[in-house]
Design an enzyme around this catalytic site. Sequence first.
Site, PDB file in Angstrom:
ATOM      1  N   ASP A 176      -1.721  -3.397 -13.382  1.00  0.00           N
ATOM      2  CA  ASP A 176      -2.257  -4.788 -12.824  1.00  0.00           C
ATOM      3  C   ASP A 176      -1.010  -5.766 -12.771  1.00  0.00           C
ATOM      4  O   ASP A 176      -0.188  -5.895 -13.409  1.00  0.00           O
ATOM      5  CB  ASP A 176      -3.394  -5.279 -13.684  1.00  0.00           C
ATOM      6  CG  ASP A 176      -4.227  -6.227 -12.686  1.00  0.00           C
ATOM      7  OD1 ASP A 176      -5.582  -5.590 -12.377  1.00  0.00           O
ATOM      8  OD2 ASP A 176      -4.118  -7.346 -12.213  1.00  0.00           O
TER       9      ASP A 176
ATOM     10  N   ASP B 288       2.936  -4.876  -8.709  1.00  0.00           N
ATOM     11  CA  ASP B 288       2.638  -5.738  -7.758  1.00  0.00           C
ATOM     12  C   ASP B 288       2.567  -4.970  -6.671  1.00  0.00           C
ATOM     13  O   ASP B 288       3.524  -4.301  -6.199  1.00  0.00           O
ATOM     14  CB  ASP B 288       3.617  -6.735  -7.616  1.00  0.00           C
ATOM     15  CG  ASP B 288       3.418  -7.619  -6.325  1.00  0.00           C
ATOM     16  OD1 ASP B 288       2.497  -7.463  -5.515  1.00  0.00           O
ATOM     17  OD2 ASP B 288       4.204  -8.473  -6.281  1.00  0.00           O
TER      18      ASP B 288
ATOM     19  N   TYR C 294     -11.151  -7.453   5.060  1.00  0.00           N
ATOM     20  CA  TYR C 294     -11.534  -6.331   3.905  1.00  0.00           C
ATOM     21  C   TYR C 294     -12.233  -5.362   4.234  1.00  0.00           C
ATOM     22  O   TYR C 294     -11.859  -4.016   3.896  1.00  0.00           O
ATOM     23  CB  TYR C 294     -12.461  -7.197   2.981  1.00  0.00           C
ATOM     24  CG  TYR C 294     -12.880  -6.325   1.709  1.00  0.00           C
ATOM     25  CD1 TYR C 294     -12.104  -6.300   0.517  1.00  0.00           C
ATOM     26  CD2 TYR C 294     -14.210  -5.911   1.636  1.00  0.00           C
ATOM     27  CE1 TYR C 294     -12.387  -5.492  -0.441  1.00  0.00           C
ATOM     28  CE2 TYR C 294     -14.534  -5.180   0.484  1.00  0.00           C
ATOM     29  CZ  TYR C 294     -13.652  -4.981  -0.494  1.00  0.00           C
ATOM     30  OH  TYR C 294     -14.123  -4.367  -1.690  1.00  0.00           O
TER      31      TYR C 294
ATOM     32  N   LYS D 157     -10.925  -1.278   3.974  1.00  0.00           N
ATOM     33  CA  LYS D 157     -11.775  -0.180   3.266  1.00  0.00           C
ATOM     34  C   LYS D 157     -11.839   0.765   4.291  1.00  0.00           C
ATOM     35  O   LYS D 157     -12.074   2.036   3.955  1.00  0.00           O
ATOM     36  CB  LYS D 157     -12.604  -0.942   2.539  1.00  0.00           C
ATOM     37  CG  LYS D 157     -12.552  -1.677   1.525  1.00  0.00           C
ATOM     38  CD  LYS D 157     -11.534  -1.132   0.277  1.00  0.00           C
ATOM     39  CE  LYS D 157     -11.266  -2.218  -0.773  1.00  0.00           C
ATOM     40  NZ  LYS D 157     -10.811  -1.241  -1.858  1.00  0.00           N
TER      41      LYS D 157
END
Length: 254
Positions: free
Chosen positions: A40, A66, A161, A165
Site C-alpha cells: 500500500d 505507489d 471511477y 473499472k
Amino acid sequence: MASLPILAGKRILVTGAARGLGRDFAQAIAEAGAAVVMADILADLVQSEAQKLQEKGFNVSAVTIDLSQKASIQAAVNTAVGTLSGLDGLVNCAAMATGVGGFSLMEYNEDLWDRVMNVNVKGTWLVSQACVPHLKASGLGKIINIASDTALWGAPNLMAYVASKGAILAMTRSMANELGTDNICVNTISPGLTLVEATEYVPQARHDLYVSGRAIQRQQLPQDINGTAIYLLSDMSSFVTGQNIPVNGGFVFN
C-alpha cells in the site's frame, strides 16, 4: 487426518492492503494458509496492519507501493518476491475511489480523471506486468483484478471511477487470453457498494439504493467477498479464467 487450509503453500501479493477491502482480503487469504505480502502507499498503516496479523501467528509482511510510479511498483514486487521466495497469486485491489457519488459528467476535471486512470488502470497493468514472470514460474499463477459493479449498471456521478473499472473488466479478458498459455488464470471480482473507509463519504441515498435494489437486502461487508477471492486463488479454480464475478447481493446479475 485433517486437511490443509485451502491456500496452504501459496504466496500472494495484495495491493491496497492497508485498509478496506484489501486489508480484509489479506487477512482472509492469510487465514486460508497463504503467505501474504500486503502492499500500500500508506506505508505506516500497512506496516501496522501487517504487524497485527503477525501477532496472530499469520505469515504476513508489508511493503510500500505507489501505483502511479513504475519504479515503486517494480521495487515493491521485487521485495515481495524476495520475501516470499516466489509468487503464486496477485490481488490487484489498490485503487482511487475519489469522486464516488460526488461529481457529474460536467463537473469532472482533467486532473482528477487522469489521476484515477493512472492509478486504477495503468497501475493495475504495471503491477500485473511486474508479477507475470514470477506467476509464470510458479506453474499455476492467479491474478484477481478488483473492479466494481458500478461498471455493470452505469452508475451516475462517478464517471472516471466507472470508466476505470470498465477498463479493468476489458483488461482482464485480454490478459486471460494472453496469459493462458503460461497457465496463469486472470479473473475479476466486481463488488457492490461495500462498507469500508473509501465509501464513508458516499451519499446515504446511494447506500439506500443499493440495499433496496439487492435480492439480499442488507449492507455489503468486506467479508462478503473473501470467499470468492480465496476460491479464485486456489487450485479449485484452475480452469476458470477471463471471468467477472459480481459479488453484490444480487443488485446486478451477470
